[in-house]
Design a protein around this motif. Structure first.
Motif, mmCIF file in Angstrom:
data_model
loop_
_atom_site.group_PDB
_atom_site.id
_atom_site.type_symbol
_atom_site.label_atom_id
_atom_site.label_comp_id
_atom_site.label_asym_id
_atom_site.label_seq_id
_atom_site.Cartn_x
_atom_site.Cartn_y
_atom_site.Cartn_z
ATOM 1 N N ARG A 178 0.771 -1.251 -0.027
ATOM 2 C CA ARG A 178 0.039 0.117 0.006
ATOM 3 C C ARG A 178 0.569 1.096 -0.002
ATOM 4 N N LEU A 179 2.069 1.224 -0.617
ATOM 5 C CA LEU A 179 2.849 2.372 -0.701
ATOM 6 C C LEU A 179 2.507 3.043 -2.154
ATOM 7 N N VAL A 180 1.950 2.556 -3.107
ATOM 8 C CA VAL A 180 1.653 3.266 -4.485
ATOM 9 C C VAL A 180 0.259 2.860 -4.765
ATOM 10 N N LYS A 181 -0.270 3.468 -5.420
ATOM 11 C CA LYS A 181 -1.778 3.436 -5.910
ATOM 12 C C LYS A 181 -1.968 3.751 -7.434
ATOM 13 N N PHE A 182 -2.734 3.174 -8.232
ATOM 14 C CA PHE A 182 -2.665 3.371 -9.659
ATOM 15 C C PHE A 182 -4.123 3.671 -9.930
ATOM 16 N N GLN A 183 -3.939 4.012 -11.179
ATOM 17 C CA GLN A 183 -5.475 4.654 -11.902
ATOM 18 C C GLN A 183 -5.258 4.342 -13.459
ATOM 19 N N ARG A 184 -6.096 4.103 -14.167
ATOM 20 C CA ARG A 184 -6.225 3.720 -15.636
ATOM 21 C C ARG A 184 -6.531 4.878 -16.364
ATOM 22 N N ASP A 185 -5.901 5.209 -17.209
ATOM 23 C CA ASP A 185 -5.916 6.210 -18.068
ATOM 24 C C ASP A 185 -6.049 5.524 -19.582
#
Length: 94
Positions: free
Chosen positions: A61-68
């Motif tokens: 849980r150190l990075v998160k992501f989102q789709r583009d």
């Protein structure tokens, strides 16, 4: 004394910081959200290696992501990650 499960989780969190490639990825994300290709170019490793390390960072849980569209954009999960990196650097540079 904290609960044993919390101590286990804390140890796992610190394990995520135990690899220089993961640290370099986190530093690459400190200033800007980036895709795997950009991270790989900045830190000088293959996209495959970046993807592999991002999996560990996501689990911690150190990075998160989102789709583009077709791209996945990664960022630091929150300000705590930035603070941990900054405090760690301050500690070793004293």
């Amino acid at each position: 004394m904290p609960d044993e499960e919390l101590l286990y989780d804390l140890a796992d969190l610190f394990k995520a910081f135990a690899d220089t490639t993961r640290i370099r990825i986190l530093y690459a994300l400190m200033g800007q959200d980036r895709c795997v290709a950009d991270i790989a170019e900045i830190i000088g490793v293959s996209q495959s290696a970046v993807s592999h390390q991002l999996r560990t960072l996501k689990q911690a849980r150190l990075v998160k992501f989102q789709r583009d569209g077709k791209n996945i954009i990664y960022s630091l999960s929150d300000d705590h990650v930035y603070t941990m990196l900054a405090q760690g650097m301050t500690h070793i540079c004293e």
